[in-house]
Design an enzyme around this catalytic site. Structure first.
Site, PDB file in Angstrom:
ATOM      1  N   LYS A  83       0.703  -1.085  -0.094  1.00 31.34           N
ATOM      2  CA  LYS A  83      -0.023   0.160  -0.021  1.00 31.34           C
ATOM      3  C   LYS A  83       0.927   1.325  -0.123  1.00 31.34           C
ATOM      4  CE  LYS A  83      -4.272   0.882   2.672  1.00 31.34           C
ATOM      5  NZ  LYS A  83      -4.963   0.548   3.756  1.00 31.34           N
TER       6      LYS A  83
HETATM    7  O1  G3P Z   1      -9.317   1.775   4.696  1.00 30.89           O
HETATM    8  C1  G3P Z   1      -8.887   2.714   5.120  1.00 30.89           C
HETATM    9  C2  G3P Z   1      -9.926   3.002   6.360  1.00 30.89           C
HETATM   10  O2  G3P Z   1      -9.238   2.380   7.247  1.00 30.89           O
HETATM   11  C3  G3P Z   1      -9.795   4.204   6.800  1.00 30.89           C
HETATM   12  O3  G3P Z   1     -11.293   4.220   7.539  1.00 30.89           O
HETATM   13  O4  G3P Z   1     -12.933   5.172   9.145  1.00 30.89           O
HETATM   14  O5  G3P Z   1     -10.429   5.813   9.400  1.00 30.89           O
HETATM   15  O6  G3P Z   1     -11.575   6.732   7.539  1.00 30.89           O
HETATM   16  P1  G3P Z   1     -11.475   5.522   8.378  1.00 30.89           P
END
Ligand code: G3P
Length: 217
Positions: A83
């Site tokens: 990634k």
């Molecule tokens: O896959 C990316 C994810 O982990 C981000 O999620 O909820 O932190 O925006 P969030």
């Protein structure tokens, strides 16, 4: 639509995997921090459970550093997807790593133009962040639709990996648009099973059944 689980928590991955709900896993530096574990050790354990792509994120900010870290992370298992962030350096790293035949997931995507560049750089996956756009009163799902349209217009093979998913509704909306993959926390995937009318209906059936005094086994 493939389901990836967005976590580095082994118990959660194992539970969903045993139900056939896990086609892959995504992690990021914040999820590794939350797990409290060593990145290589926990990623190796995840790869021993899940056959599909397991995203492990680089943390260097320059392309050379990302490439070196990506090659190191790829040694963990054959199903590692490296990634990298959607920066100019991240795109350079994506091109080099994908030319080496490695899976690359370009993350932190917030625009259709960024997604177009990632596809040109040979990304295996593009990760548009739905929830973080919604947080700003923007329409995260519209971005998924825009990328779908652009990729389909030109036959790009980069898979749209809807990320930053916060609700069960996000899952079905992403599926309707045609995201190739959605990655979500285990709790969101489990919440997809919930419906108030299911609970209400079951409650009524149980009351009626109890009044019959019957048993099946
Ligand atoms: O896959 C990316 C994810 O982990 C981000 O999620 O909820 O932190 O925006 P969030």
């Amino acid at each position: 639509m493939k389901f990836f689980v967005d976590t580095a928590e082994i118990d959660q991955i194992r539970e969903l995997h045993d139900l056939g709900m896990v086609d892959g896993v995504t992690t990021n530096p914040s999820l590794i921090m939350k797990s409290g574990r060593d990145i290589k050790e926990v990623t190796k354990e995840i790869c021993s459970i899940v056959e599909g792509p397991v995203s492990a994120e680089t943390v260097a900010l320059d392309s050379e550093g990302m490439i070196a870290e990506g090659r190191e992370l790829a040694k963990i298992a054959d199903n590692i997807a490296i990634k990298v962030p959607l920066t100019w350096d991240g795109l350079k790293a994506c091109k080099v790593l994908s030319d080496e035949g490695r899976m690359v997931n370009v993350t932190l995507c917030f625009s259709a133009n960024q997604a177009l560049l990632a596809a040109k750089a040979g990304a295996t996956f593009i990760s548009p962040f739905i929830g973080r756009l919604d947080d700003l009163n923007l329409d995260g799902m519209e971005l998924i639709a825009d990328i779908r349209e652009i990729y389909d217009n030109y036959g790009f093979e980069t898979q749209i990996l809807a990320a930053s998913i916060r609700s069960a509704n996000h899952m079905s909306e992403a599926a309707k648009i045609g995201a190739d993959v959605a990655t979500a926390p285990a709790a969101v995937i489990k919440a997809m099973a919930n419906h108030v009318l299911t609970d209400k209906g079951l409650d009524a059936f149980m009351k009626d059944w109890a009044s019959t005094g019957q048993k099946i086994v």
